[in-house]
Design a protein around this motif. Structure first.
Motif, PDB file in Angstrom:
ATOM      1  N   LEU A  51      52.485  36.408  43.283  1.00 35.59           N
ATOM      2  CA  LEU A  51      52.566  37.549  44.197  1.00 35.59           C
ATOM      3  C   LEU A  51      52.033  38.794  43.485  1.00 35.59           C
ATOM      4  O   LEU A  51      52.170  38.923  42.263  1.00 35.59           O
ATOM      5  N   THR A  52      51.474  39.708  44.252  1.00 40.99           N
ATOM      6  CA  THR A  52      50.923  40.946  43.699  1.00 40.99           C
ATOM      7  C   THR A  52      51.985  42.038  43.759  1.00 40.99           C
ATOM      8  O   THR A  52      52.382  42.462  44.853  1.00 40.99           O
ATOM      9  N   LEU A  53      52.435  42.484  42.606  1.00 46.63           N
ATOM     10  CA  LEU A  53      53.525  43.466  42.539  1.00 46.63           C
ATOM     11  C   LEU A  53      53.094  44.792  41.917  1.00 46.63           C
ATOM     12  O   LEU A  53      53.898  45.720  41.840  1.00 46.63           O
ATOM     13  N   THR A  54      51.853  44.897  41.468  1.00 47.75           N
ATOM     14  CA  THR A  54      51.432  46.090  40.719  1.00 47.75           C
ATOM     15  C   THR A  54      50.476  46.990  41.491  1.00 47.75           C
ATOM     16  O   THR A  54      50.037  48.004  40.955  1.00 47.75           O
ATOM     17  N   ARG A  55      50.147  46.649  42.733  1.00 47.38           N
ATOM     18  CA  ARG A  55      49.255  47.487  43.533  1.00 47.38           C
ATOM     19  C   ARG A  55      49.514  47.200  45.012  1.00 47.38           C
ATOM     20  O   ARG A  55      50.017  46.132  45.360  1.00 47.38           O
ATOM     21  N   PRO A  56      49.170  48.129  45.894  1.00 46.28           N
ATOM     22  CA  PRO A  56      49.381  47.905  47.322  1.00 46.28           C
ATOM     23  C   PRO A  56      48.354  46.928  47.888  1.00 46.28           C
ATOM     24  O   PRO A  56      47.288  46.718  47.317  1.00 46.28           O
ATOM     25  N   LEU A  57      48.707  46.337  49.023  1.00 41.89           N
ATOM     26  CA  LEU A  57      47.843  45.370  49.701  1.00 41.89           C
ATOM     27  C   LEU A  57      47.578  45.832  51.132  1.00 41.89           C
ATOM     28  O   LEU A  57      48.430  46.470  51.751  1.00 41.89           O
ATOM     29  N   ARG A  58      46.404  45.460  51.654  1.00 44.03           N
ATOM     30  CA  ARG A  58      46.008  45.956  52.983  1.00 44.03           C
ATOM     31  C   ARG A  58      45.362  44.841  53.800  1.00 44.03           C
ATOM     32  O   ARG A  58      44.456  44.150  53.327  1.00 44.03           O
ATOM     33  N   PHE A  59      45.864  44.666  55.034  1.00 48.63           N
ATOM     34  CA  PHE A  59      45.221  43.755  55.970  1.00 48.63           C
ATOM     35  C   PHE A  59      43.954  44.400  56.521  1.00 48.63           C
ATOM     36  O   PHE A  59      43.925  45.598  56.826  1.00 48.63           O
TER      37      PHE A  59
END
Length: 262
Positions: A51-59
């Motif tokens: 899982l990505t926990l160090t940066r935001p994610l965008r659809f």
């Protein structure tokens, strides 16, 4: 008219991958199916269950019910889709794939394709990972048998039930270059690993490495009945392996107790 059946689809080869689009096409040929795709924006092969926990994610919307997740992993895709798009009503099924290349033996622990299914069953959604063994010199790949197989499996699940308990998923591998093949229930084979790192230098003389793909060499596990996934593929059979997330070595527990002096 049957109730609409919703399938969440992801992969680890990226949203433009031929295998993903072959899977979507196959599922949409079934009656009264809604397919929602949330796939990584870039290839994430061998990312495992991360899982990505160090940066935001965008659809980013690509088409109706089709989204890419910027720099997200397959696990991110499933986690966020379930937290947002399916917050109130979960999908009926999750399918991850069709992966370009096999996911057998201990390679399952590396696999982003398998990780998508792992994330699904953690949220109590019946899940399938499907991979196509292939010649990597073929840029497109033939997913005909994989498409027929996933249609058969999904129809059987929809009209009956999912054959596994919570936190277990089906890992399917399709043999290469065959039009028809029987299905074989298998166990995960024993993969023989070797280091395959290729040293290069940039124009400044600085060293860097590409990790290579060493040949697929497997052997059966001693004392286990039936065929391994790799043996099934060698015999041009479709390998269907039930995979559980519980990695506890139960047979070793007493030995560790004795080692600790209990």
């Amino acid at each position: 008219m049957k109730k609409q059946y919703t399938i969440l689809v992801t992969n680890d080869d990226g949203y433009e991958a031929n295998g993903l689009h072959a899977l979507v096409s196959a599922l949409k040929e079934l009656e009264n199916i809604r397919v929602v795709v949330v796939a990584p924006a870039n290839e994430k092969s061998a990312c495992g269950h991360s899982l990505t926990l160090t940066r935001p994610l965008r659809f980013v919307g690509i088409d109706d019910d089709f989204f890419k997740l910027e720099d997200g992993t397959p696990s991110d895709c499933v986690y966020l889709a379930l937290s947002t798009m399916f917050e109130e009503i979960k999908p009926d099924l999750l399918v991850s794939g069709i992966n370009r290349g096999s996911n057998m033996g201990e390679d399952i622990t590396y696999s982003g394709t398998a990780a998508g299914a792992m994330e699904g069953v953690l949220h109590n959604i019946p899940s399938i990972a499907i991979s196509q063994v292939m010649d990597f010199s073929d840029p497109s790949g033939d997913f005909t048998l994989a498409k027929k197989t996933i249609q058969t499996i999904v129809t059987k699940i929809r009209e009956g039930s999912f054959p596994l308990p919570h936190r277990e998923f089906l890992n399917i591998n399709i043999p290469a270059n065959v039009e028809k093949a029987p299905m074989e229930v298998t166990y995960a084979g024993y993969r023989h690993y070797a280091n395959d790192a290729h040293l290069h230098r940039n124009p400044r003389g600085e060293e860097y490495y590409w990790l290579g793909l060493h040949p697929l060499n497997f052997s059966p596990r001693k004392g286990v009945e039936g065929l391994s996934d790799y043996e099934a593929i060698e015999q041009n059979k479709i390998s269907i392996t039930p995979i559980m997330l519980d990695m506890s070595a139960y047979k070793s527990m007493q030995g560790v107790r004795e080692w600790l002096g209990e």
